[in-house]
Design an enzyme around this catalytic site. Structure first.
Site: not given
Length: 209
Positions: A72, A101, A105, A84, A153
């Protein structure tokens, strides 16, 4: 001033906006400025106009929660977070977004879903509201149907952490992501209640929320 316990709750209320300005249009979200009438005064408030998001506390049959490592940049941290994503598909119900998601993910499909908890991430500076769902009865997405992950990701690492250990990590300061912190605390509290307080939801029959 005394307020009855059953009246101590958040309530929606919107003061009149006298002026609204789009200060900056971003790639994902915008910066807005409002002049707000509070009755006895007028104030200027700037905030991030956010689409909202969802997160998924996915628990396997051994009550292990799935966490993914993700960089992040604003926080300058690699955080351990549940799957998320943004609510960036117009008209899509939150649980449908959550199911999408989870598949994209984590390569997982859940057979049962519940609404777990909902919260504003930064109510003084952003409209972002996140709905966290609990997902169980997990099965893998077929290899040929898996999503091609890119950017941050692409480097996510999945781990399965026992819920009790995840709870200890939250309380001990090992995890700082709000979706992890709030989602794990909510899941632990729901489990202690025998899951009786949770409201089941179904992505297959969901309507816009």
């Amino acid at each position: 001033m005394s307020v009855p316990d059953d009246e101590v709750r958040d309530v929606p209320r919107a003061h009149e906006v006298l002026e609204h300005e789009l200060v900056y249009r971003g790639r994902v979200w915008d910066l807005a400025r409002d002049v707000v009438d509070l009755g006895d005064s007028q104030v200027v408030r700037e905030y991030v106009a956010h689409t909202g998001a969802v997160a998924v506390i996915a628990l396997d049959d051994d009550d292990r929660v799935l966490l993914l490592s993700q960089y992040r940049h604003p926080a300058r941290h690699v955080l351990w977070e549940p799957p998320a994503g943004l609510r960036d598909v117009e008209g899509e119900d939150p649980v449908t977004t959550a199911a999408r998601e989870l598949a994209e993910e984590a390569d997982l499909v859940a057979g049962r879903w519940w609404r777990l908890v909902e919260f504003f991430t930064t109510p003084g500076g952003s409209t972002e509201r996140i709905t966290v769902f609990l997902a169980r009865d997990l099965t893998p997405v077929a290899e040929h149907d898996r999503f091609d992950r890119t950017d941050e990701e692409a480097t996510m690492v999945p781990v399965w952490v026992p819920l009790d250990e995840a709870l200890a990590g939250v309380l001990g300061g090992r995890f700082a992501s709000p979706t992890t912190t709030i989602g794990v605390l909510a899941a632990a509290a729901a489990r202690a209640d025998g899951w009786a307080s949770l409201v089941p939801v179904d992505p297959a029959s969901a309507t816009e929320g």
